[in-house]
Design a protein around this motif. Sequence first.
Motif, PDB file in Angstrom:
ATOM      1  N   THR A 126      -2.773  -7.216   7.401  1.00  0.00           N
ATOM      2  CA  THR A 126      -3.853  -8.081   6.923  1.00  0.00           C
ATOM      3  C   THR A 126      -3.428  -9.544   6.961  1.00  0.00           C
ATOM      4  O   THR A 126      -4.213 -10.424   7.328  1.00  0.00           O
ATOM      5  CB  THR A 126      -4.253  -7.685   5.491  1.00  0.00           C
ATOM      6  OG1 THR A 126      -4.531  -6.295   5.449  1.00  0.00           O
ATOM      7  CG2 THR A 126      -5.471  -8.458   5.024  1.00  0.00           C
ATOM      8  N   LYS A 167      -2.597  -2.356  -5.456  1.00  0.00           N
ATOM      9  CA  LYS A 167      -2.239  -3.671  -4.916  1.00  0.00           C
ATOM     10  C   LYS A 167      -0.938  -4.211  -5.494  1.00  0.00           C
ATOM     11  O   LYS A 167      -0.898  -5.256  -6.119  1.00  0.00           O
ATOM     12  CB  LYS A 167      -3.394  -4.641  -5.103  1.00  0.00           C
ATOM     13  CG  LYS A 167      -4.609  -4.246  -4.321  1.00  0.00           C
ATOM     14  CD  LYS A 167      -5.592  -5.360  -4.217  1.00  0.00           C
ATOM     15  CE  LYS A 167      -6.741  -4.916  -3.342  1.00  0.00           C
ATOM     16  NZ  LYS A 167      -7.712  -5.939  -3.108  1.00  0.00           N
ATOM     17  N   SER A 217      -1.855  -5.527  -0.979  1.00  0.00           N
ATOM     18  CA  SER A 217      -2.257  -4.177  -0.589  1.00  0.00           C
ATOM     19  C   SER A 217      -1.388  -3.166  -1.316  1.00  0.00           C
ATOM     20  O   SER A 217      -0.397  -3.520  -1.964  1.00  0.00           O
ATOM     21  CB  SER A 217      -2.120  -4.007   0.923  1.00  0.00           C
ATOM     22  OG  SER A 217      -2.557  -2.729   1.311  1.00  0.00           O
TER      23      SER A 217
END
Length: 119
Positions: A81, A51, A72
């Motif tokens: 997202t 991430k 991410s």
Amino acid sequence: MNLTISGHHLEVTAAIREYVQNKLERVTRHFDQVIDIAVILTVDNLKEKDKRQKAEINLRMSGKTVYVESLSQDLYAAIDTLIDKLDRQVMKYKAKVQSYGHDAIKHIPDSYEPAAAAL
């Protein structure tokens, strides 16, 4: 609609800019009263590898400002997202705006007849 795409520890290429613009068309298609959009793409230099890519957005609409962020491992996945979260919030706000003032009619019981009550 003003669109600002900036990068933090990242150079925003033409491909990334075009990808974000194409994804944002979905949001503006659902709600057209968008004033401006500010997108910030960040690469964090963390010790762990998971991430590291972050995408943030500030969307100003008439009557509301929406802030969404996403983390991410891949920048494109973070953008996907982010847009999904933003789309859900915009749709929720649009439904709230459209239903304003119509709730009173929904709560009238079906058996109520104003003509029969007046006689």
